[in-house]
Design an enzyme around this catalytic site. Structure first.
Site, PDB file in Angstrom:
ATOM      1  CD  GLU A 155      -1.832  -2.376   1.427  1.00 47.63           C
ATOM      2  OE1 GLU A 155      -0.699  -2.631   1.878  1.00 47.63           O
ATOM      3  OE2 GLU A 155      -2.719  -3.239   1.277  1.00 47.63           O
ATOM      4  CG  HIS A 164     -11.238  -5.891   6.590  1.00 44.39           C
ATOM      5  ND1 HIS A 164     -10.526  -6.571   7.529  1.00 44.39           N
ATOM      6  CD2 HIS A 164     -10.632  -6.156   5.400  1.00 44.39           C
ATOM      7  CE1 HIS A 164      -9.538  -7.242   6.946  1.00 44.39           C
ATOM      8  NE2 HIS A 164      -9.582  -6.999   5.651  1.00 44.39           N
TER       9      HIS A 164
END
Lengths: 328, 339
Positions: free
Chosen positions: A60, A129
Site C-alpha cells: 500500500e 475492515h
C-alpha cells in the site's frame, strides 16, 4: 433518467476520465482481472489494458508513493486502497509526501492524484475492515477529502477530484456501492468544496456525511409524518469545507444535529459544531448543538453489536425528535 | 576499488578507458564540483555556528565523490529523488549554490522560497524532485516516476538516492520489488556512509553489503567505492544504460563515510576519532581524485591547489547573494498549500 448503482457511476466516471485524458491511469490491488474488491473497476482492464489498469503487489505504501511520483512527473493517477483501513499503511506517503511537497517546495510542485478507498461498517467485516478514518486526513493541510453520498454525487465528485491538481482522498462507502440513483450519461463535475442541501426543512438541521446522508433522509421521511421537518445538509467535501450553507441552515432552523459514522471522539462532527458555535448562527440557536456519531469503540463483528456501533435511521429519528421537541 | 590513497599503476590502467572517454575538462570539472560541495558544506556549518541558520542541516563532507560520480553519469531530463544529506547531490545535479544557500538561510530567493530549508531542496525545472526529510520517504515515489516515464515512452531514468538506514525501511522492499516486476527505469543508489545516525552498519545488517539484497528482487546489485567518483560513475552509467534499454532497475551501493555528525547536535559517541581520522587521511575522495588527476597528467599541482580557492569564491558569492535577498513576507504564509 437512467439509473446506475454507486459502483457503476464510479466506473463510468473512471472510464470517461481515462478516455478523455491519457495521463489518467488506475493502480491498486486486484483492480484488473478481479475488478477490484468491490467491483468498481470491473471490465476496465479489457477496455484500457494492463498499462493503465495496474494491478500491484500488496504494497500500500508504494501504491500511494507510485501515485505521488507519477503525479509529480505529469501523470494523473487514481490509486485504489482496497479497504480504507489499509490506508494506515500509506500514512507516511500521503501525509508527509503528498500533502507536503507543494508547500515544502515553495509552491512549485503539484500532486494531481486521487486515492480512492471504501470506508465504513455494516458488512460484518469487523474491526480491521470497517474503519471511518476521514478526519485523520481532514487534519492535514494539503490534502482534500471527499465523501460522496450517492451515485450521482459519486460520479460528479470523482471527475472533479481527477481534474483537481491536489492530492484528493476519495472515500467511498461499502454499503452504498449497490445503491441506485439517477446518473446522467455525459461527464459532469461537482466542484469540490460545495456543500449541498439534500432536503429542505425548517425544524432541525442535520449535517450528515457519506452513508449517513441517506439515513438522515430516511429519518426525515419518518419525522415528516409527525410534522417535524429536517433539513439535511451534505458537505460532500470535508476539506475544503464550505460551511456557509450549514451556517445558513442553522440560522433558519435554530437546531443542529451532526451525524457521522466515524467515532465521536476527535471526529469531524466536532469541527462542524465549532463552526456553528463560532458563527452568526450561534445567536439563532434554540437548543444545544448535538452530535450523533459512532460509539468510541472498534467495530464489532456480531451483527447486532455492529448495528448499534454506528448511527442508524432510528437513532437519527430519536435524536432529531428530541431536539425538535426540546427534550434534550 | 581503491582501498587507500596509494595509487597503483594497475588502478590507473583500469581508469584509462573512462578517463579517455570523459576527457580532461569533464574530469577537472568533477574535481572542481567536489571542492564546491565541500566548501558549501563547510560554509553551512560555519554559518550555523555563527547563529545565522535557524534550522538543522545534514552535512555530506566526505561523500562528495558519490554525488559527482552519480550526477555525471546521467543526462539532462533525468529525474533525481534525493535524501536529507543531499546538498552535494543538488549541487552536482546543477542547482545553483546561490539559490541553495538562500534556501538554507530561509530566504525568499531560495529554491523553496524559504519554506523547505536544507532538508527539502527541490528544483522542479531541472527534474530535481526534492530532498526528503523522511528516511526512505522518496523511495516509493521512484516507482511512480518510473511508471510515468514508461507511460510517456521517453528514455529518461530516475535515480533515487538514500542511505544505509533507508535500506531497512519497508518502503525500500516494496519499491524495489515493484520497480523490478515492471522493469522500471529506476536506479536505486544506496549511499552507505556506515551509520544510520548512530547505528553502525554491522549492527543493523546481517550481510556485508546492501547490494546483496538485489538478487532478492531479481535485479543486479553492485557495491562500489563511493569515495571514487569514477567507480560511482561507471556503475551508474551501467545502471542507466540498462534502464534506458528497458531492462529495469539496478541497485548500486556506494560505500563512503561522513566526516561530520549526523546533524547539528551529534556528539558522535558511537565512533572513535581514530576511525574518522583514518577515513579522512587515507580515503578522502578529494585528495584521492586530485592525486589521480595529477598523476595522470590531467592537472598540475598548481591547478589542483587553485580549485579549493575557486570553490571558496563560488560559496562567498552564494552567501553574499543570500544575505542580500529578502526574507519571506509573513503575509504570504498561506501560499502554496493547495494548487
Amino acid at each position: 433518467m437512467r439509473e446506475l448503482t454507486y459502483a457503476e457511476a464510479l466506473r463510468e466516471g473512471l472510464r470517461q476520465a481515462m478516455t478523455a485524458d491519457s495521463r489518467v491511469f488506475m493502480i491498486g490491488e486486484d483492480i484488473g482481472v478481479y475488478g477490484g474488491a468491490f467491483g468498481v473497476s470491473a471490465g476496465l482492464l479489457q477496455e484500457f489494458g494492463a498499462e493503465r489498469i495496474i494491478d500491484t503487489p500488496i504494497s500500500e505504501a508504494t501504491i500511494a508513493g507510485a501515485c505521488i511520483g507519477a503525479a509529480l512527473t505529469g501523470m494523473r493517477p487514481v490509486g485504489e486502497i482496497q479497504f480504507m483501513d489499509f490506508v494506515t499503511l500509506t500514512m507516511e506517503q500521503m501525509v508527509l509526501q503528498a500533502a507536503k511537497v507543494r508547500f515544502m517546495f515553495g509552491g512549485k510542485a503539484s500532486v494531481p492524484m486521487v486515492l480512492r478507498m471504501p470506508g465504513g461498517s455494516g458488512t460484518g467485516a469487523a474491526a480491521q475492515h470497517s474503519e471511518s478514518l476521514e478526519n485523520w486526513f481532514v487534519h492535514v493541510p494539503g490534502l482534500k477529502v471527499v465523501m460522496p453520498s450517492n451515485a450521482y454525487e459519486a460520479k460528479g465528485l470523482l471527475l472533479a477530484a481527477i481534474d483537481d491538481d491536489n492530492p484528493v482522498i476519495f472515500i467511498e462507502h461499502k454499503l452504498l456501492y449497490k445503491t441506485k440513483g439517477d446518473v446522467p450519461e455525459e461527464p459532469y463535475r461537482i466542484p469540490l468544496g460545495q456543500t449541498r442541501v439534500a432536503r429542505e426543512g425548517q425544524h432541525v438541521t442535520v449535517v450528515a456525511t457519506s452513508v449517513m446522508v441517506s439515513r438522515a433522509l430516511a429519518a426525515a421521511e419518518e419525522l415528516a409524518k409527525e410534522g417535524i421537518e429536517l433539513e439535511v445538509v451534505d458537505p460532500r467535501t470535508l476539506s475544503p469545507l464550505d460551511d456557509a450553507p450549514i451556517i445558513a441552515s442553522v440560522k433558519k432552523t435554530g437546531r443542529a444535529l451532526v451525524v457521522h459514522e466515524a467515532v465521536q471522539m476527535g471526529g469531524f462532527g466536532g469541527e462542524i459544531v465549532a463552526r456553528i458555535a463560532s458563527s452568526e448562527a450561534f445567536d439563532y440557536l434554540e437548543a444545544p448543538v448535538r452530535r450523533l456519531a459512532g460509539l468510541d469503540i472498534p467495530i464489532p463483528y456480531n451483527r447486532e453489536l455492529e448495528y448499534h456501533a454506528v448511527p442508524q435511521v432510528e437513532s437519527i429519528v430519536r435524536e432529531a425528535r428530541k431536539l425538535a421537541r426540546g427534550e434534550y | 576499488m581503491v582501498a587507500s590513497g596509494q595509487l597503483q599503476p594497475e588502478v590507473i590502467q583500469r581508469y584509462h578507458e573512462v578517463i579517455e572517454s570523459l576527457g580532461p575538462e569533464v574530469l577537472k570539472q568533477m574535481l572542481q564540483d567536489m571542492h564546491t560541495i565541500r566548501a558549501f558544506e563547510e560554509r553551512a556549518e560555519q554559518l550555523y555556528s555563527l547563529g545565522k541558520v535557524h534550522g538543522t542541516m545534514h552535512l555530506s563532507i566526505g561523500q562528495e565523490a558519490t554525488a559527482v560520480g552519480a550526477s555525471g553519469a546521467l543526462r539532462d531530463g533525468d529525474y533525481l529523488l534525493n535524501h536529507h544529506r543531499g546538498h552535494g547531490h543538488c549541487l552536482s545535479w546543477g542547482s545553483t549554490p546561490e539559490r541553495m544557500m538562500a534556501e538554507f538561510l530561509g530566504r525568499e530567493a531560495g529554491y523553496c522560497r524559504g519554506r523547505g530549508g536544507s532538508m527539502h531542496i527541490a528544483d522542479m525545472e531541472s527534474n530535481n524532485l526534492g530532498a526528503n526529510g523522511i528516511v526512505a520517504g522518496g523511495v516509493p515515489l521512484a516507482v511512480g516516476v518510473g511508471l510515468s516515464i514508461k507511460m510517456r515512452k521517453t528514455d529518461q531514468v530516475c535515480i533515487v538516492i538514500f542511505g544505509d538506514g533507508a535500506s531497512n525501511e519497508g518502503a525500500f522492499h516494496e519499491s524495489m520489488n515493484m520497480a523490478s516486476i515492471w522493469n522500471l527505469p529506476v536506479i536505486y543508489l544506496c549511499e552507505n556512509n556506515q551509520y544510520a545516525m548512530s547505528m553502525p552498519f554491522p549492527k543493523a545488517f546481517n550481510i556485508k553489503h546492501v547490494s546483496e539484497r538485489a538478487p532478492g528482487y531479481g535485479i543486479p546489485g553492485v557495491t562500489v567505492d563511493g569515495n571514487d567518483p569514477l567507480d560511482v560513475y561507471l556503475a551508474i552509467s551501467d545502471a542507466a544504460a540498462r534502464a534506458r534499454r528497458g531492462e529495469g532497475p539496478s541497485l548500486v551501493e556506494s560505500v563512503t563515510y561522513r566526516y561530520k555528525g549526523h546533524s547539528k547536535s551529534d556528539r558522535q559517541a558511537y565512533r572513535s576519532r581514530d576511525e574518522v581520522a583514518e577515513w579522512m587521511e587515507q580515503r578522502d575522495p578529494i585528495k584521492r581524485f586530485s592525486s589521480l588527476l595529477v598523476a595522470g597528467g590531467i592537472l598540475d599541482q598548481a591547478g589542483a591547489d587553485g580549485m579549493r580557492e575557486t570553490a571558496m569564491g563560488i560559496i562567498d558569492r552564494a552567501v553574499e547573494f543570500s544575505e542580500a535577498s529578502p526574507m519571506p513576507d509573513v503575509s504570504t504564509i498561506l501560499e502554496g498549500v493547495y494548487a
